[in-house]
Design a protein around this motif. Structure first.
Motif, PDB file in Angstrom:
ATOM      1  N   LEU A  22      12.948  14.141  -1.982  1.00  0.00           N
ATOM      2  CA  LEU A  22      14.382  13.869  -1.893  1.00  0.00           C
ATOM      3  C   LEU A  22      15.104  15.052  -1.259  1.00  0.00           C
ATOM      4  CD1 LEU A  22      16.836  12.079  -2.614  1.00  0.00           C
ATOM      5  CD2 LEU A  22      16.960  13.349  -4.777  1.00  0.00           C
ATOM      6  N   ASN A  23      14.785  16.261  -1.690  1.00  0.00           N
ATOM      7  CA  ASN A  23      15.419  17.450  -1.128  1.00  0.00           C
ATOM      8  C   ASN A  23      15.142  17.569   0.371  1.00  0.00           C
ATOM      9  OD1 ASN A  23      16.318  18.023  -3.691  1.00  0.00           O
ATOM     10  ND2 ASN A  23      14.887  19.708  -4.054  1.00  0.00           N
ATOM     11  N   ALA A  24      13.898  17.306   0.756  1.00  0.00           N
ATOM     12  CA  ALA A  24      13.541  17.383   2.175  1.00  0.00           C
ATOM     13  C   ALA A  24      14.286  16.321   2.985  1.00  0.00           C
ATOM     14  CB  ALA A  24      12.032  17.220   2.337  1.00  0.00           C
ATOM     15  N   MET A  25      14.424  15.141   2.422  1.00  0.00           N
ATOM     16  CA  MET A  25      15.138  14.061   3.091  1.00  0.00           C
ATOM     17  C   MET A  25      16.602  14.428   3.314  1.00  0.00           C
ATOM     18  SD  MET A  25      15.729  10.154   1.752  1.00  0.00           S
ATOM     19  CE  MET A  25      14.014  10.034   1.240  1.00  0.00           C
ATOM     20  N   ALA A  26      17.218  15.003   2.291  1.00  0.00           N
ATOM     21  CA  ALA A  26      18.624  15.387   2.406  1.00  0.00           C
ATOM     22  C   ALA A  26      18.812  16.430   3.504  1.00  0.00           C
ATOM     23  CB  ALA A  26      19.126  15.921   1.064  1.00  0.00           C
ATOM     24  N   ARG A  27      17.898  17.383   3.572  1.00  0.00           N
ATOM     25  CA  ARG A  27      17.984  18.401   4.627  1.00  0.00           C
ATOM     26  C   ARG A  27      17.792  17.770   6.003  1.00  0.00           C
ATOM     27  NH1 ARG A  27      14.791  21.297   0.824  1.00  0.00           N
ATOM     28  NH2 ARG A  27      12.899  20.836   2.016  1.00  0.00           N
ATOM     29  N   VAL A  62      22.430  15.100   4.514  1.00  0.00           N
ATOM     30  CA  VAL A  62      23.091  14.366   3.441  1.00  0.00           C
ATOM     31  C   VAL A  62      23.160  15.261   2.200  1.00  0.00           C
ATOM     32  CG1 VAL A  62      22.932  12.335   1.942  1.00  0.00           C
ATOM     33  CG2 VAL A  62      22.289  12.162   4.347  1.00  0.00           C
ATOM     34  N   VAL A  63      24.256  15.188   1.489  1.00  0.00           N
ATOM     35  CA  VAL A  63      24.447  15.985   0.278  1.00  0.00           C
ATOM     36  C   VAL A  63      23.928  15.219  -0.933  1.00  0.00           C
ATOM     37  CG1 VAL A  63      26.164  16.996  -1.277  1.00  0.00           C
ATOM     38  CG2 VAL A  63      26.426  17.218   1.199  1.00  0.00           C
ATOM     39  N   ILE A  64      23.164  15.891  -1.776  1.00  0.00           N
ATOM     40  CA  ILE A  64      22.716  15.307  -3.043  1.00  0.00           C
ATOM     41  C   ILE A  64      23.730  15.668  -4.115  1.00  0.00           C
ATOM     42  CG2 ILE A  64      20.928  15.274  -4.817  1.00  0.00           C
ATOM     43  CD1 ILE A  64      18.940  16.122  -2.624  1.00  0.00           C
ATOM     44  N   ARG A  65      24.257  14.667  -4.775  1.00  0.00           N
ATOM     45  CA  ARG A  65      25.190  14.889  -5.876  1.00  0.00           C
ATOM     46  C   ARG A  65      24.440  14.604  -7.179  1.00  0.00           C
ATOM     47  NH1 ARG A  65      30.796  12.464  -4.476  1.00  0.00           N
ATOM     48  NH2 ARG A  65      29.611  10.525  -4.570  1.00  0.00           N
ATOM     49  N   HIS A  66      24.201  15.657  -7.933  1.00  0.00           N
ATOM     50  CA  HIS A  66      23.353  15.560  -9.124  1.00  0.00           C
ATOM     51  C   HIS A  66      24.129  15.027 -10.324  1.00  0.00           C
ATOM     52  CE1 HIS A  66      19.808  17.920  -7.659  1.00  0.00           C
ATOM     53  NE2 HIS A  66      20.710  18.266  -6.757  1.00  0.00           N
ATOM     54  N   GLU A 100      31.246  13.721   4.562  1.00  0.00           N
ATOM     55  CA  GLU A 100      29.801  13.904   4.472  1.00  0.00           C
ATOM     56  C   GLU A 100      29.191  12.825   3.578  1.00  0.00           C
ATOM     57  OE1 GLU A 100      27.474  18.157   4.695  1.00  0.00           O
ATOM     58  OE2 GLU A 100      29.093  17.879   3.260  1.00  0.00           O
ATOM     59  N   ASP A 101      28.082  12.247   4.028  1.00  0.00           N
ATOM     60  CA  ASP A 101      27.383  11.262   3.218  1.00  0.00           C
ATOM     61  C   ASP A 101      26.731  11.928   2.015  1.00  0.00           C
ATOM     62  OD1 ASP A 101      27.588   8.565   3.873  1.00  0.00           O
ATOM     63  OD2 ASP A 101      26.332   8.806   5.645  1.00  0.00           O
ATOM     64  N   THR A 102      26.654  11.192   0.917  1.00  0.00           N
ATOM     65  CA  THR A 102      26.040  11.728  -0.298  1.00  0.00           C
ATOM     66  C   THR A 102      25.035  10.740  -0.878  1.00  0.00           C
ATOM     67  OG1 THR A 102      27.748  10.822  -1.769  1.00  0.00           O
ATOM     68  CG2 THR A 102      28.124  13.032  -0.894  1.00  0.00           C
ATOM     69  N   ILE A 103      24.065  11.288  -1.549  1.00  0.00           N
ATOM     70  CA  ILE A 103      23.158  10.507  -2.397  1.00  0.00           C
ATOM     71  C   ILE A 103      23.542  10.828  -3.827  1.00  0.00           C
ATOM     72  CG2 ILE A 103      20.777  10.140  -3.139  1.00  0.00           C
ATOM     73  CD1 ILE A 103      19.921  11.237  -0.348  1.00  0.00           C
ATOM     74  N   ASP A 104      23.998   9.844  -4.558  1.00  0.00           N
ATOM     75  CA  ASP A 104      24.286  10.038  -5.976  1.00  0.00           C
ATOM     76  C   ASP A 104      22.964   9.892  -6.732  1.00  0.00           C
ATOM     77  OD1 ASP A 104      26.912  10.386  -5.359  1.00  0.00           O
ATOM     78  OD2 ASP A 104      27.552   8.382  -5.979  1.00  0.00           O
ATOM     79  N   TYR A 105      22.590  10.950  -7.397  1.00  0.00           N
ATOM     80  CA  TYR A 105      21.233  11.123  -7.940  1.00  0.00           C
ATOM     81  C   TYR A 105      21.319  11.191  -9.463  1.00  0.00           C
ATOM     82  CZ  TYR A 105      16.780  13.883  -8.303  1.00  0.00           C
ATOM     83  OH  TYR A 105      15.516  14.386  -8.589  1.00  0.00           O
ATOM     84  N   PHE A 106      21.018  10.059 -10.098  1.00  0.00           N
ATOM     85  CA  PHE A 106      21.063   9.963 -11.557  1.00  0.00           C
ATOM     86  C   PHE A 106      19.640  10.107 -12.094  1.00  0.00           C
ATOM     87  CE2 PHE A 106      24.846   7.782 -10.133  1.00  0.00           C
ATOM     88  CZ  PHE A 106      25.808   8.070 -11.095  1.00  0.00           C
ATOM     89  N   TYR A 107      19.467  10.987 -13.077  1.00  0.00           N
ATOM     90  CA  TYR A 107      18.113  11.203 -13.572  1.00  0.00           C
ATOM     91  C   TYR A 107      18.124  11.949 -14.899  1.00  0.00           C
ATOM     92  CZ  TYR A 107      18.874  15.908 -11.652  1.00  0.00           C
ATOM     93  OH  TYR A 107      19.392  17.151 -11.365  1.00  0.00           O
TER      94      TYR A 107
END
Length: 218
Positions: free
Chosen positions: A24-29, A33-37, A3-10
């Motif tokens: 970002l949440n809407a885009m992942a859905r 794509v999985v958001i990795r916090h 599964e593709d992921t977005i590594d989300y640094f914040y």
């Protein structure tokens, strides 16, 4: 297939992270794509860069860019940008919330702990950011955090999650996230990495989406 992921640094206290969180949440859905916090201590990230890459003499601590960062005109302009983006996106924001500055251990920890438990960290992270920047609530207050956890529908006891957030191993993960951010070239918040391609700022979400769409078409 992995599964593709977005590594989300914040930073959990970042205004522009808040302005981008729902999109970002809407885009992942949309793209599956999985958001990795990776909540980080942004101040420590910046200090690490200063110590690693700053050629200026130590007796000129606030020379050049550092002075610019602290310049009052920059703060005033930043508030203008808040309002511009708020108007454009239809996302309400407090221009100068009284709870802007505070500790990040508890709010960062609840996101880290929720993700580790397989809970909906996307929703929780957004709600914490909105509590600060939309509602001017004290996200370092455990009572506030318990309410946000309950409202996010995570099917977890809010007090248990708060306690887990403050455990040594969770706080160690916050420190590890911060160190990883420096290693991966993160220097601001929010910072997204997709397939090793970096994107700094919520105003770059269009380019992030374009990249995700391109990879899924190929």
């Amino acid at each position: 297939m992995t599964e593709d992921t977005i590594d989300y640094f914040y930073s959990i206290r970042s205004s522009f992270t808040y302005l981008g969180a729902a999109r970002l949440n809407a885009m992942a859905r949309k793209y599956g794509v999985v958001i990795r916090h990776y909540p980080v201590d942004l101040g420590k990230v910046i200090e690490a860069y200063n110590s690693l890459h700053d050629p200026r003499p130590s007796d000129r601590t606030y020379a050049g860019a550092r002075a610019y960062e602290k310049f009052p005109a920059r703060e005033r302009y930043t508030q203008i940008e808040y309002q511009r983006w708020s108007d454009l996106l239809g996302i309400p924001i407090q221009l100068d919330p009284k709870h802007h500055y505070g500790t990040r251990e508890l709010p960062s920890g609840v996101v880290i702990a929720a993700q580790a438990m397989g809970l909906n960290a996307d929703r929780l992270s957004h709600d914490v950011l909105a509590a600060l920047w939309r509602d001017d609530r004290d996200i370092a207050d455990k009572a506030v955090m318990r309410e946000l956890i309950a409202g996010a529908g995570l099917n977890v006891d809010p007090e248990t999650l708060c306690q887990t957030a403050l455990r040594q191993e969770t706080q160690a993960q916050l420190q590890s996230n911060t160190e990883l951010a420096v290693e991966r070239g993160v220097f601001g918040s929010p910072f997204y990495i997709f397939r090793d391609v970096p994107f700094l700022g919520q105003d770059r979400l269009f380019f992030l989406e374009t990249e995700i769409a391109r990879t899924q078409e190929s």
